[in-house]
Write an enzyme that holds these catalytic residues in place. Structure first.
Site, short mmCIF file in Angstrom:
data_model
loop_
_atom_site.label_atom_id
_atom_site.label_comp_id
_atom_site.label_asym_id
_atom_site.label_seq_id
_atom_site.Cartn_x
_atom_site.Cartn_y
_atom_site.Cartn_z
N GLN A 78 0.81 -1.26 -0.05
CA GLN A 78 -0.07 0.05 -0.02
C GLN A 78 0.80 1.39 0.11
O GLN A 78 1.22 1.82 1.00
CB GLN A 78 -0.89 -0.02 1.28
N PHE A 79 1.12 1.66 -1.10
CA PHE A 79 2.04 2.67 -1.43
C PHE A 79 1.47 4.29 -0.78
O PHE A 79 2.10 5.12 -0.54
CB PHE A 79 2.67 3.01 -2.72
N THR A 80 -0.08 4.06 -0.61
CA THR A 80 -0.59 5.36 -0.09
C THR A 80 -0.05 5.61 1.34
O THR A 80 -0.42 6.62 1.96
CB THR A 80 -2.03 5.25 -0.18
#
Length: 147
Positions: A78-80
């Site tokens: 989850q790059f967010t």
């Protein structure tokens, strides 16, 4: 690396209608490699998570690890988690480049498994539908940049 852990009674990830990973009791781990992260950070984070005592013992106290309870881990990239929220539109420039992020994500998942915890995964970079039943609820944020 950054991670958000959720103690779950069950969790799954679906990509384009196909379940790519699912677990019963254990941890849903949302993980993001940051710029400059190394294998050492991935190893340290994995070791800490596997030993983290956030599951109830016989007395109802959070005193057992995911390994202690025979639980599993669903690891989802989850790059967010790298979001920069200075404005109204988040920026993600502090996340590791995709190739490096994928390498560290895969290494992190392998380290969790090497510690004796069964691991299921999402698909790196895919648009995923993550479903979970948060047990507690217990949700913990971790960052290797913070001692």
């Amino acid at each position: 690396m950054r991670a958000v852990l959720q103690r779950v009674s069950r969790a799954s990830v679906t990509v384009e209608g196909v379940v790519t990973g699912q677990i019963g009791p254990g941890l849903l781990i949302l993980v993001c490699a940051m710029q400059g992260d190394t294998v050492a950070e991935a190893d340290r984070l994995a070791a800490k998570i596997v030993k983290l005592r956030i599951f109830k013992d016989e007395a109802g106290k959070m005193n057992r690890s995911v390994k202690d309870i025979g639980g599993a881990a669903l690891v989802v990239s989850q790059f967010t988690l790298a979001a920069d929220l200075r404005g109204n539109r988040p920026g993600f420039s502090t996340a590791a480049a995709p190739d490096e992020g994928k390498r560290l994500y895969e290494h992190f998942s392998a380290r969790i498994a090497a510690e004796g915890v069964p691991v299921q995964n999402g698909i790196f970079g895919a648009d995923m539908d993550v479903a979970l039943s948060n047990d507690g609820p217990v949700t913990i944020w971790m960052d290797t940049a913070t001692p």
